[in-house]
Design an enzyme around this catalytic site. Structure first.
Site, short mmCIF file in Angstrom:
data_model
loop_
_atom_site.label_atom_id
_atom_site.label_comp_id
_atom_site.label_asym_id
_atom_site.label_seq_id
_atom_site.Cartn_x
_atom_site.Cartn_y
_atom_site.Cartn_z
N HIS A 172 0.86 -1.18 0.00
CA HIS A 172 0.00 0.00 0.00
C HIS A 172 0.89 1.23 0.00
CE1 HIS A 172 0.15 -0.42 4.61
NE2 HIS A 172 0.67 -1.49 4.10
N LYS A 600 -4.09 1.72 16.60
CA LYS A 600 -5.44 2.24 16.37
C LYS A 600 -6.43 1.66 17.38
CE LYS A 600 -7.88 1.01 12.60
NZ LYS A 600 -9.30 0.73 12.84
#
EC number: 4.1.1.31
Length: 964
Positions: A172, A600
């Protein structure tokens, strides 16, 4: 130089000196570099768009610089008034200008970093940022330090020969700069480096200056915005471009430096060519976790493309090697091989430029290398035809299919040269070439496959349902393991062509079939994301067997969320206790730990501590079962995703967790910083090799029990505070989406992967990259610091002695120091005043107290952190990074104000602005705006707004150097 130009240049230099008045070292040329690039850019801007645009850019810069000096928020509003009065065309030109100036500032830093001498007197351990890499040792220093610690040169050499660092380029590419621009940036960097070289002639200087201006103008005139989302194949080609540019030649150059460093401590032996100190892997085209665009066909394409590129790069070098090895003296083996090949050679090879006629037997090395060249040519053509047509008429026996076939004739030549008294020649280009073959193989990189565990569960469920034995998905973990092991121990085929398959199931099975079809040496690990149980691993083992993979890929569980990290050791204990599995792995296991999703899920401080503990636990379990464990660190480029300086981040890992074997991701957004330039590539290879060696020979000390207890206590508070805001506050998602550009993030076409794992939902469905990216854009960096302040406050208020303990931890424990210094760097880059402007313009009144409370938490966390570190202001101990940020801030601040007012206009059509007359010197006042609108004809917003927004996102990402 005309007097007007001298005055402008002096003015620019003076403005920069106000921000960074002192040199931080004798060889500090950063302000000079910045001033030169800025002066050349502003001249180009004026020649293209007129003095009005140039003056406006300088006016905006001066307002932003004044804000940075005073932090008077009125300056931000003045900036906003100037910006909103621009028409669509001018707005895009000026946003693009500030984005360009930030890119130029970054290039100046890279040149300064690549060439500056190390600052010897800087306080030990100040490693807040990669670019401050003062304490990051070069390889020779590391060896000297180890010798000073009474480690023998022989022990150092033996340890080095047994270590491997595998750098994994990720799929990514949060690299938000287009490849077209990166190449132009490379030219700017080269020109700047050469302009400041010693003994440069006036003519050379003038020509270089002209080349610099051409490159700056070419970059400015290139559309920064990707108009089409990149495919996984595009991503792979971009990643592979670094091999062409720096890595391919950088590896043998670095290994030669290792030889020299060893010689300087008394080791008169080279690192063996077949000892791969550095290896490269990739996720580009293999990472299908949450990315439906990575199909079996894509995986096939990228593997064949990489093989074609590898063969081509060897092929382009082999002629030079043939020129070099013109010797006639050789041993009997080489003479016999040359005679055999010579007798088989029938005709001239007219498709070669050099050595196209039959090579005489008096040049035996050239005869052998000529055969290597033929096979490389055929290997390249074979891959090319498979890629282009799906089939190839090139006979496989005329190609290289295994690395041993490739190395054997090279080894033959090497040994013969050594035996014939020509070892200095053997240790030249031939040794470099053999080291490239050992490092890159026939595949250039090994492709990892990554898939989420739930997809394998779907496949197994389809199989068990078809077999009529129930729903695999509904089975307990024990029942799943029992059934999987019975099938693994048996030999019956599980399914045939009549298996009913959804698209997802067919795609997963198709991936395994491609793995069976393609050469095994093209693949690395099969990584299971969101792994939670032993059955996740066993299911992949079974699917590999069912799909006919003759040499199965090693299966690597990836533990990411806090709960999964906490249960990782128990999962591996259960796996290692299964006899079938223990026999399968043959004493080696790899486990990946995820920094992004753990951060996260629980906040950065909790995640960092849990990742530290899980490594200790996993190593202990592996020892108990006699397994050599390799840790694969899934570190992001940003601090919120586990990023940070290489050398000290590795040295801060727990003792005994690296053991000479390390895998680590090089994320898209830091590939350019790691490999974009020859010197940067060299430093990257040096850092990883040095840190792995040092950790193995002189591991860090373990933390004291009372430090562990305090970390445990702080981690609980951090997680509780973080989750109470992010996951439990009912209106947090609404606030987050108002206060950041998260909703607009998808327009950037950064990568091929969707921003969410699943449509809809809250923070838990958002990928870690856009989550971090959005907060980075507003300079608030919430995921990094949230919860830390509450934890520090809790333990200090509970017992004031804990403050002294925290200071001891900072000064004596490398893990804690790295954690705190990274936080400090983030606070230095942050600005709650900027974040407050986003709230003021974009957030509903009833949600504004939310932001006010968060900003109080930010300041409280910063206060406690500075107290622990013993610093008055962020980065007091790191003048180099402080200088960099001060020089960069006015550009970033201007782009922040551009962005927030653009978001206001996009989201609130009733927001009224008064546009002043057009500034740009075009023939027709509307022509520039019209041209720019043509670049984005499908925008749903008023002209110029969408492109301005995207340009600000790219510019701020360049300014923060953490795109997510």
């Amino acid at each position: 130089m005309a007097s007007g130009k001298v005055e402008k240049m002096a003015s620019i230099d003076a403005q920069l000196r106000l921000l960074a008045p002192k040199k931080v070292s004798e060889d500090d040329k950063l302000v000079e570099y910045d001033a030169l690039l800025l002066d050349r850019f502003l001249d180009i801007l004026e020649s293209l768009h007129g003095s009005g645009i140039r003056e406006t850019v300088q006016e905006l810069y001066e307002h932003a610089a004044e804000y940075e000096r005073t932090h008077d928020t009125k300056k931000l509003e003045e900036l906003g008034n100037l910006i909103t009065s621009l028409d669509a065309g001018d707005s895009i030109v000026i946003a693009k200008s500030f984005s360009q100036m930030l890119n130029l500032a970054n290039l100046a830093e890279e040149v300064q970093l690549a060439y500056r001498r190390r600052i010897k007197k800087t306080k030990k351990g100040d490693f807040a940022d990669e670019s401050s890499a003062i304490t990051e040792s070069d390889f020779e220093e590391t060896l000297r330090r180890l010798v000073d610690l009474k480690k023998s040169p022989e022990e150092i050499f033996a340890t080095l020969k047994n270590q491997t660092v595998d750098l994994v380029l990720t799929a990514h590419p949060t690299q938000s700069v287009r490849r077209s621009l990166l190449q132009k940036h490379g030219r700017i960097r080269d020109c700047l480096s050469q302009l400041y070289a010693k003994d440069i002639s006036p003519d050379d200087k003038q020509e270089l200056d002209e080349a610099l201006q051409r490159a700056i103008q070419a970059a400015f005139r290139t559309d920064e915005i990707r108009r089409v989302q990149p495919t996984p194949q595009d991503e792979m080609r971009m990643g592979m471009s670094y091999f062409h540019e720096t890595i391919w030649k950088g590896v043998p150059k670095f290994l030669r430096r290792v030889d020299t460093a060893l010689k300087n401590i008394g080791i008169n032996e080279r690192v063996p060519y077949n000892v791969p100190l550095i290896q490269f892997s990739s996720w580009m085209g293999g990472d299908r976790d949450g990315n439906p665009r990575v199909t079996p066909e894509v995986t096939r394409d990228v593997v064949l493309l990489a093989r074609m590129m590898a063969a081509n790069m060897y092929f382009t070098q082999i002629t030079d090697l043939m020129f070099e090895l013109s010797m006639w003296r050789c041993n009997d083996e080489v003479r016999a091989r040359a005679q055999e090949l010579h007798s088989q050679s029938k005709s001239d090879a007219k498709h070669y430029i050099e050595f196209w006629k039959q090579i005489p037997l008096s040049e035996p090395y050239r005869v052998i290398l000529g055969d290597v060249r033929d096979k490389l040519y055929n290997t390249r053509e074979h891959a090319h035809k498979l890629l282009a047509n799906g089939s190839s008429d090139v006979p496989e026996e005329s190609t290289f299919t295994h690395i041993d076939q490739f190395l054997e004739p090279l080894e033959l030549c090497y040994k013969s040269l050594c035996a014939s008294g020509d070892q200095p020649i053997a240790d030249g280009s031939l040794l470099d070439f053999m080291r490239q073959v050992s490092t890159f193989g026939l595949s250039l990189v090994k492709l990892d496959i990554r898939q989420e565990s739930d997809r394998h569960t779907e496949v197994m469920d389809a199989i068990t349902t078809h077999l009529g034995i129930g729903s695999y998905r509904s089975w307990s973990e024990e029942k799943r393991q029992e059934w999987l092991l019975s099938e693994l121990r048996g030999k019956r085929p599980l399914f045939g062509s009549d298996l009913p398959m959804s698209y997802e199931v067919a795609d997963a099975i198709g991936t395994f079939r491609v793995l069976a079809e393609l050469p095994n040496d093209s693949f690395g690990a099969y990584i299971i994301s969101m792994a939670t149980a032993p059955s996740d691993v066993l299911a992949v083992e079974l699917l590999q067997r069912e799909c006919g993979i003759k040499k199965p890929l090693r299966v690597v569980p990836l533990f990411e969320k806090l709960a999964d990290l906490q249960s990782a050791a128990a999962s591996m204990t259960r796996l290692f206790s299964i006899d079938w599995y223990k026999n399968r792995i043959n004493g080696t296991q790899e486990v990946m730990i995820g920094y992004s999703d753990s951060g996260k899920d629980a906040g950065r401080l909790s995640a960092a501590w849990q990742l530290y503990k899980v490594q200790e636990q996993l190593i202990q379990v592996a020892k108990e079962y006699g397994v050599k464990l390799t840790m694969f660190h899934g570190r992001g480029g940003t601090v919120g995703r586990g990023g940070g300086p290489t050398h000290l981040a590795l040295l801060s890992q727990p003792p005994d967790t690296i053991h000479g074997s390390l895998r680590v991701t090089i994320q898209g957004e830091v590939i350019e910083q790691s490999f974009g330039e020859e010197h940067l590539c060299f430093r990257t290879l040096e850092r990883y090799t040095a840190a792995t060696l040092e950790h193995g020979i002189d591991p860090p000390t373990s933390p004291k029990p009372e430090w562990r207890a305090l970390m445990d206590e702080m981690a609980v508070i951090t997680t509780k505070e973080y989750r109470s805001v992010v996951l439990q506050e009912p209106r947090f998602v609404e606030y987050f989406r108002s206060a950041t550009p998260e909703l607009e993030y998808g327009r950037m076409n950064i990568g091929s992967r969707p921003a969410k794992r699943k449509p809809g939902g809250g923070i838990e469905t958002l990928r870690a990259i856009p989550w971090i990216f959005s907060w980075t854009q507003t300079r608030f960096h919430l995921p990094v610091w949230l919860g830390c302040g509450a934890a520090f406050k809790h333990v200090i208020e509970k017992d004031i002695k804990n403050l002294a303990m925290l200071k001891d931890m900072y000064n004596q424990w490398s893990f804690f120091r790295v954690t705190i210094d990274l936080l400090e760097m983030v606070f230095a880059k942050g600005d709650p005043g900027i974040a407050a402007l986003y709230d003021k313009l974009l957030v509903k009144d009833e949600l504004k107290p939310f932001g006010e409370n968060l900003r109080k938490s930010y300041l409280e966390a910063q206060k406690f952190l500075l107290e622990i570190a013993g610093h008055k202001d962020p980065l007091d101990a790191d003048p180099y990074l402080k200088q960099i940020l001060r020089l960069r801030d006015p550009y970033t601040t201007t782009l922040n104000v551009f962005q927030v007012y653009t978001l206001k206009r996009i989201r609130d059509p009733s927001f009224h602005v008064t546009v002043r007359p057009h500034l740009s010197k075009e023939m027709d006042a509307n022509s520039l705006a019209a041209d720019l609108v043509k670049l984005n004809p499908t925008s749903e917003y008023p002209p110029g707004l969408e492109d301005t927004l995207i340009l600000t996102m790219k510019g701020i990402a360049a300014g923060m150097q953490n795109t997510g």
